[in-house]
Structure formats: C-alpha cells, structure tokens
Design a protein around this motif. Structure first.
Motif, PDB file in Angstrom:
ATOM      1  N   THR A  46       0.829  -1.201   0.000  1.00 45.50           N
ATOM      2  CA  THR A  46       0.000   0.000   0.000  1.00 45.50           C
ATOM      3  C   THR A  46       0.864   1.251   0.000  1.00 45.50           C
ATOM      4  O   THR A  46       0.605   2.204  -0.751  1.00 45.50           O
ATOM      5  CB  THR A  46      -0.931   0.005   1.222  1.00 45.50           C
ATOM      6  OG1 THR A  46      -1.732  -1.172   1.208  1.00 45.50           O
ATOM      7  CG2 THR A  46      -1.817   1.226   1.242  1.00 45.50           C
ATOM      8  N   LEU A  47       1.899   1.254   0.809  1.00 48.21           N
ATOM      9  CA  LEU A  47       2.802   2.400   0.871  1.00 48.21           C
ATOM     10  C   LEU A  47       3.530   2.602  -0.451  1.00 48.21           C
ATOM     11  O   LEU A  47       3.647   3.744  -0.935  1.00 48.21           O
ATOM     12  CB  LEU A  47       3.817   2.210   2.000  1.00 48.21           C
ATOM     13  CG  LEU A  47       4.870   3.303   2.154  1.00 48.21           C
ATOM     14  CD1 LEU A  47       4.220   4.579   2.652  1.00 48.21           C
ATOM     15  CD2 LEU A  47       5.952   2.851   3.090  1.00 48.21           C
ATOM     16  N   LEU A  48       4.006   1.535  -1.061  1.00 50.96           N
ATOM     17  CA  LEU A  48       4.715   1.650  -2.336  1.00 50.96           C
ATOM     18  C   LEU A  48       3.799   2.138  -3.455  1.00 50.96           C
ATOM     19  O   LEU A  48       4.210   2.969  -4.277  1.00 50.96           O
ATOM     20  CB  LEU A  48       5.347   0.317  -2.713  1.00 50.96           C
ATOM     21  CG  LEU A  48       6.578  -0.080  -1.918  1.00 50.96           C
ATOM     22  CD1 LEU A  48       7.038  -1.481  -2.305  1.00 50.96           C
ATOM     23  CD2 LEU A  48       7.694   0.913  -2.123  1.00 50.96           C
ATOM     24  N   GLY A 105       2.154   8.886  -6.391  1.00 54.27           N
ATOM     25  CA  GLY A 105       2.497  10.299  -6.243  1.00 54.27           C
ATOM     26  C   GLY A 105       3.592  10.720  -7.199  1.00 54.27           C
ATOM     27  O   GLY A 105       3.559  11.822  -7.761  1.00 54.27           O
ATOM     28  N   LEU A 106       4.570   9.861  -7.399  1.00 52.67           N
ATOM     29  CA  LEU A 106       5.647  10.189  -8.338  1.00 52.67           C
ATOM     30  C   LEU A 106       5.152  10.242  -9.774  1.00 52.67           C
ATOM     31  O   LEU A 106       5.586  11.092 -10.562  1.00 52.67           O
ATOM     32  CB  LEU A 106       6.779   9.160  -8.232  1.00 52.67           C
ATOM     33  CG  LEU A 106       7.678   9.253  -7.009  1.00 52.67           C
ATOM     34  CD1 LEU A 106       8.696   8.122  -7.031  1.00 52.67           C
ATOM     35  CD2 LEU A 106       8.385  10.587  -6.958  1.00 52.67           C
ATOM     36  N   LEU A 107       4.250   9.338 -10.122  1.00 48.96           N
ATOM     37  CA  LEU A 107       3.747   9.272 -11.493  1.00 48.96           C
ATOM     38  C   LEU A 107       2.526  10.170 -11.717  1.00 48.96           C
ATOM     39  O   LEU A 107       1.997  10.209 -12.825  1.00 48.96           O
ATOM     40  CB  LEU A 107       3.396   7.824 -11.854  1.00 48.96           C
ATOM     41  CG  LEU A 107       4.579   6.859 -11.831  1.00 48.96           C
ATOM     42  CD1 LEU A 107       4.095   5.443 -12.063  1.00 48.96           C
ATOM     43  CD2 LEU A 107       5.625   7.253 -12.847  1.00 48.96           C
ATOM     44  N   ASP A 108       2.090  10.865 -10.671  1.00 51.07           N
ATOM     45  CA  ASP A 108       0.986  11.825 -10.740  1.00 51.07           C
ATOM     46  C   ASP A 108      -0.317  11.161 -11.211  1.00 51.07           C
ATOM     47  O   ASP A 108      -1.022  11.686 -12.074  1.00 51.07           O
ATOM     48  CB  ASP A 108       1.353  12.989 -11.655  1.00 51.07           C
ATOM     49  CG  ASP A 108       0.492  14.217 -11.395  1.00 51.07           C
ATOM     50  OD1 ASP A 108       0.042  14.379 -10.252  1.00 51.07           O
ATOM     51  OD2 ASP A 108       0.290  14.995 -12.346  1.00 51.07           O
ATOM     52  N   ILE A 160      -9.982   5.442  -9.853  1.00 49.88           N
ATOM     53  CA  ILE A 160      -9.721   4.019  -9.618  1.00 49.88           C
ATOM     54  C   ILE A 160      -8.557   3.846  -8.645  1.00 49.88           C
ATOM     55  O   ILE A 160      -8.604   3.027  -7.725  1.00 49.88           O
ATOM     56  CB  ILE A 160      -9.464   3.290 -10.949  1.00 49.88           C
ATOM     57  CG1 ILE A 160     -10.729   3.328 -11.805  1.00 49.88           C
ATOM     58  CG2 ILE A 160      -9.015   1.857 -10.711  1.00 49.88           C
ATOM     59  CD1 ILE A 160     -10.547   2.821 -13.208  1.00 49.88           C
ATOM     60  N   VAL A 161      -7.522   4.648  -8.815  1.00 49.69           N
ATOM     61  CA  VAL A 161      -6.368   4.586  -7.919  1.00 49.69           C
ATOM     62  C   VAL A 161      -6.765   5.052  -6.523  1.00 49.69           C
ATOM     63  O   VAL A 161      -6.369   4.447  -5.521  1.00 49.69           O
ATOM     64  CB  VAL A 161      -5.204   5.428  -8.484  1.00 49.69           C
ATOM     65  CG1 VAL A 161      -4.048   5.491  -7.502  1.00 49.69           C
ATOM     66  CG2 VAL A 161      -4.739   4.864  -9.811  1.00 49.69           C
ATOM     67  N   ILE A 162      -7.569   6.111  -6.459  1.00 47.66           N
ATOM     68  CA  ILE A 162      -8.031   6.600  -5.155  1.00 47.66           C
ATOM     69  C   ILE A 162      -8.844   5.516  -4.446  1.00 47.66           C
ATOM     70  O   ILE A 162      -8.653   5.268  -3.248  1.00 47.66           O
ATOM     71  CB  ILE A 162      -8.869   7.882  -5.328  1.00 47.66           C
ATOM     72  CG1 ILE A 162      -7.990   9.034  -5.791  1.00 47.66           C
ATOM     73  CG2 ILE A 162      -9.568   8.252  -4.027  1.00 47.66           C
ATOM     74  CD1 ILE A 162      -8.764  10.284  -6.162  1.00 47.66           C
ATOM     75  N   GLY A 163      -9.736   4.858  -5.161  1.00 43.86           N
ATOM     76  CA  GLY A 163     -10.551   3.797  -4.563  1.00 43.86           C
ATOM     77  C   GLY A 163      -9.720   2.621  -4.088  1.00 43.86           C
ATOM     78  O   GLY A 163      -9.939   2.111  -2.990  1.00 43.86           O
ATOM     79  N   ALA A 164      -8.763   2.206  -4.898  1.00 46.72           N
ATOM     80  CA  ALA A 164      -7.906   1.067  -4.514  1.00 46.72           C
ATOM     81  C   ALA A 164      -7.068   1.409  -3.291  1.00 46.72           C
ATOM     82  O   ALA A 164      -6.933   0.590  -2.370  1.00 46.72           O
ATOM     83  CB  ALA A 164      -7.018   0.671  -5.689  1.00 46.72           C
ATOM     84  N   LEU A 165      -6.509   2.616  -3.259  1.00 46.19           N
ATOM     85  CA  LEU A 165      -5.704   3.019  -2.106  1.00 46.19           C
ATOM     86  C   LEU A 165      -6.563   3.170  -0.850  1.00 46.19           C
ATOM     87  O   LEU A 165      -6.136   2.794   0.241  1.00 46.19           O
ATOM     88  CB  LEU A 165      -4.964   4.324  -2.396  1.00 46.19           C
ATOM     89  CG  LEU A 165      -3.716   4.188  -3.244  1.00 46.19           C
ATOM     90  CD1 LEU A 165      -3.174   5.554  -3.605  1.00 46.19           C
ATOM     91  CD2 LEU A 165      -2.659   3.380  -2.510  1.00 46.19           C
ATOM     92  N   LEU A 166      -7.758   3.707  -1.010  1.00 43.64           N
ATOM     93  CA  LEU A 166      -8.647   3.876   0.140  1.00 43.64           C
ATOM     94  C   LEU A 166      -9.053   2.528   0.725  1.00 43.64           C
ATOM     95  O   LEU A 166      -9.018   2.340   1.944  1.00 43.64           O
ATOM     96  CB  LEU A 166      -9.884   4.674  -0.263  1.00 43.64           C
ATOM     97  CG  LEU A 166     -10.856   5.016   0.845  1.00 43.64           C
ATOM     98  CD1 LEU A 166     -10.207   5.963   1.843  1.00 43.64           C
ATOM     99  CD2 LEU A 166     -12.105   5.639   0.273  1.00 43.64           C
ATOM    100  N   ILE A 167      -9.393   1.596  -0.121  1.00 49.88           N
ATOM    101  CA  ILE A 167      -9.783   0.259   0.353  1.00 49.88           C
ATOM    102  C   ILE A 167      -8.607  -0.445   1.021  1.00 49.88           C
ATOM    103  O   ILE A 167      -8.743  -1.027   2.102  1.00 49.88           O
ATOM    104  CB  ILE A 167     -10.355  -0.577  -0.803  1.00 49.88           C
ATOM    105  CG1 ILE A 167     -11.717  -0.030  -1.204  1.00 49.88           C
ATOM    106  CG2 ILE A 167     -10.461  -2.050  -0.426  1.00 49.88           C
ATOM    107  CD1 ILE A 167     -12.280  -0.640  -2.461  1.00 49.88           C
ATOM    108  N   SER A 168      -7.427  -0.378   0.409  1.00 50.60           N
ATOM    109  CA  SER A 168      -6.276  -1.058   1.005  1.00 50.60           C
ATOM    110  C   SER A 168      -5.853  -0.394   2.306  1.00 50.60           C
ATOM    111  O   SER A 168      -5.483  -1.073   3.264  1.00 50.60           O
ATOM    112  CB  SER A 168      -5.115  -1.116   0.011  1.00 50.60           C
ATOM    113  OG  SER A 168      -4.693   0.180  -0.324  1.00 50.60           O
TER     114      SER A 168
END
Length: 58
Positions: free
Chosen positions: A14-16, A22-25, A31-39
């Motif tokens: 999750t951290l990686l 963030g690096l790749l903006d 979809i990325v927000i949802g996956a990160l929020l769930i994890s």
C-alpha cells in the motif's frame, strides 16, 4: 484477518503504490483513489482487529 507477515507485506505494498502513484501523478484517478482507500482501510481494520496469541515466555 491477516497474519503478522501478511499484514506487513500488505501495508508495504500500500505504501509503495501510494509513493509511486504520487511520483507518477496518478493519484487523481478515481480508480487509484478507490484502490488506495480500500487497502488503507483494510490495513487500519487489521491493526484494530488483530488478536495476538499469548506468548509462552513468562
């Protein structure tokens, strides 16, 4: 829920993903927000619900 090593691995992934996103903006992608929020929520719930087995070393 998860065992100790699995929880550490899941939190590291999750951290990686958060760091690389963030690096790749790509953190503005829903979809990325949802996956990160769930994890992230799974990691937090696992920290709360984890049940340690008693140590035999007294």
């Amino acid at each position: 829920m998860f065992k100790d090593k699995t929880a550490i691995l899941f939190a590291t992934i999750t951290l990686l993903v958060f760091f690389l996103g963030g690096l790749l903006d790509v953190l503005y992608n829903p979809i990325v927000i949802g996956a990160l929020l769930i994890s992230f929520c799974l990691v937090i719930v696992n920290l709360i619900l984890i049940k340690k087995e008693p140590d035999d070393d007294v």
